[in-house]
Design a protein around this motif. Structure first.
Motif, PDB file in Angstrom:
ATOM      1  N   VAL A   1       0.844  -1.195   0.000  1.00 38.52           N
ATOM      2  CA  VAL A   1       0.000   0.000   0.000  1.00 38.52           C
ATOM      3  C   VAL A   1       0.878   1.243   0.000  1.00 38.52           C
ATOM      4  CG1 VAL A   1      -1.915   1.187   1.126  1.00 38.52           C
ATOM      5  CG2 VAL A   1      -1.647  -1.287   1.409  1.00 38.52           C
ATOM      6  N   ALA A   2       0.625   2.163  -0.931  1.00 37.71           N
ATOM      7  CA  ALA A   2       1.365   3.425  -1.010  1.00 37.71           C
ATOM      8  C   ALA A   2       0.392   4.588  -1.085  1.00 37.71           C
ATOM      9  CB  ALA A   2       2.276   3.429  -2.238  1.00 37.71           C
ATOM     10  N   CYS A   3       0.768   5.721  -0.511  1.00 35.64           N
ATOM     11  CA  CYS A   3      -0.041   6.934  -0.573  1.00 35.64           C
ATOM     12  C   CYS A   3       0.832   8.121  -0.956  1.00 35.64           C
ATOM     13  CB  CYS A   3      -0.713   7.204   0.766  1.00 35.64           C
ATOM     14  SG  CYS A   3      -1.973   5.993   1.202  1.00 35.64           S
ATOM     15  N   PRO A   4       0.264   9.121  -1.615  1.00 38.06           N
ATOM     16  CA  PRO A   4       1.057  10.287  -2.030  1.00 38.06           C
ATOM     17  C   PRO A   4       1.597  11.057  -0.826  1.00 38.06           C
ATOM     18  CG  PRO A   4      -1.099  10.256  -3.127  1.00 38.06           C
ATOM     19  CD  PRO A   4      -1.146   9.225  -2.053  1.00 38.06           C
ATOM     20  N   ARG A   5       2.770  11.636  -1.002  1.00 36.97           N
ATOM     21  CA  ARG A   5       3.343  12.486   0.046  1.00 36.97           C
ATOM     22  C   ARG A   5       2.721  13.880   0.027  1.00 36.97           C
ATOM     23  NH1 ARG A   5       8.079   9.851  -2.005  1.00 36.97           N
ATOM     24  NH2 ARG A   5       8.964   8.415  -0.474  1.00 36.97           N
ATOM     25  N   ARG A   6       2.167  14.267  -1.124  1.00 41.56           N
ATOM     26  CA  ARG A   6       1.610  15.613  -1.263  1.00 41.56           C
ATOM     27  C   ARG A   6       0.116  15.519  -1.578  1.00 41.56           C
ATOM     28  NH1 ARG A   6       6.286  15.296  -4.140  1.00 41.56           N
ATOM     29  NH2 ARG A   6       8.032  16.598  -3.435  1.00 41.56           N
ATOM     30  N   PRO A   7      -0.677  16.472  -1.113  1.00 45.02           N
ATOM     31  CA  PRO A   7      -2.100  16.473  -1.463  1.00 45.02           C
ATOM     32  C   PRO A   7      -2.298  16.772  -2.942  1.00 45.02           C
ATOM     33  CG  PRO A   7      -1.521  18.498  -0.320  1.00 45.02           C
ATOM     34  CD  PRO A   7      -0.306  17.614  -0.246  1.00 45.02           C
ATOM     35  N   SER A   8      -3.423  16.344  -3.462  1.00 47.01           N
ATOM     36  CA  SER A   8      -3.739  16.615  -4.859  1.00 47.01           C
ATOM     37  C   SER A   8      -3.938  18.103  -5.086  1.00 47.01           C
ATOM     38  CB  SER A   8      -5.020  15.860  -5.257  1.00 47.01           C
ATOM     39  OG  SER A   8      -5.458  16.238  -6.546  1.00 47.01           O
ATOM     40  N   ARG A   9      -3.626  18.553  -6.293  1.00 47.04           N
ATOM     41  CA  ARG A   9      -3.880  19.953  -6.635  1.00 47.04           C
ATOM     42  C   ARG A   9      -5.374  20.198  -6.868  1.00 47.04           C
ATOM     43  NH1 ARG A   9      -0.667  20.322 -12.272  1.00 47.04           N
ATOM     44  NH2 ARG A   9       0.608  18.754 -11.222  1.00 47.04           N
TER      45      ARG A   9
END
Length: 280
Positions: A13-21
């Motif tokens: 499982v991986a998640c982005p380090r930055r929020p979506s634009r």
């Protein structure tokens, strides 16, 4: 990427380090060796699965079966009727808030009508191009960046929902699903009938159903976090614990205890293990 075992399935499982634009969009990447019938729980968002690995996810539902990349409208899976399975799956899951989904998808969530739709039917040959580009990238963070740029481009070019509809949706979410339809109509200056019609056409659910789904989602997250069921029922607007039990059963086909004990994708913010460190 974190490894997590549930039953016979081994998940990465991986998640982005930055929020979506694009405000409100959520993403997660999954690598699954052997997925054996995972029940998909209704969620107050449009769910997209973009696959790119050697295997292919299969989604079974009452009207049939879909393989590969899919889109599902808000509330899809009510009654525990939608199940995902497959082997050697690599995919990115995207959650689109309903008020931006029309612009990103190119169709209103209402046109999904609670079904699971092949993404090719909405985006055509672009889906194959996305798949090839995702499979050619080794970093999850770069995959997230690729999809985020795509979502932002489509969102900027697509039609917005009515400001009144967006405001009503925001009030439903911010109230935890407790906002009343009469109050929403008065707040946006529309009749109840007009709000019902425009909201359903652009969000994909009538306002009252949307509110029930948001309330259920709040309860499901808190149950998955291990909170006491009686307290969850009292604090999320249910008349009592049996009322919540009936609602959870109607939405999931399972009891609150089952929902609390299984890491459904729909409650992945809580159920998946720690997200503070992710690797390629």
């Amino acid at each position: 990427m974190r490894t997590f075992v549930h039953g016979t399935a081994v998940w990465g499982v991986a998640c982005p380090r930055r929020p979506s634009r694009v405000g409100g969009v959520g993403m997660a990447g999954f690598r699954v060796r052997d997925l054996d019938a995972l029940r998909m729980i209704p969620h107050p968002a449009v769910t997209m699965i973009l696959e790119f690995g050697g295997g292919m996810p299969v989604v079974d539902y009452s009207a049939g079966r879909q393989r590969g990349s899919i889109a599902a409208g808000p509330g899809t899976g009510s009654g525990g009727a939608v199940w995902a399975r497959g082997e050697n799956i690599e995919c990115v899951q995207v959650r689109l808030p309903p008020q931006i989904a029309r612009a990103v998808l190119g169709v209103s969530p209402a046109e999904l009508d609670g079904a699971v739709v092949p993404l090719d039917d909405l985006w055509g040959r672009e889906v194959s191009e996305i798949r090839e580009r995702l499979s050619g990238i080794s970093s999850w963070e770069d995959r997230f960046a690729l999809l985020d740029a795509l979502l932002a481009r489509r969102y900027e070019a697509g039609p917005p929902v009515d400001p009144e509809v967006a405001r009503a949706w925001h009030r439903i979410v911010s109230s935890g699903g407790l906002a009343r339809v009469d109050g929403l109509a008065a707040e946006v200056g529309w009749s109840r009938k007009r709000l019902w019609s425009r909201f359903r056409a652009q969000i994909g659910l009538p306002p009252k159903r949307a509110a029930k789904l948001v309330r259920f989602d709040h309860a499901a997250h808190r149950l998955a976090a291990g909170e006491d069921a009686a307290r969850v029922a009292a604090e999320t607007g249910y008349a009592d614990q049996p009322h919540m039990h009936r609602d959870v059963l109607a939405f999931t086909g399972a009891t609150p205890a089952t929902v609390a004990g299984e890491p459904f994708l729909a409650v992945d913010d809580i159920a998946w293990p720690g997200r503070e460190t992710w690797s390629r």
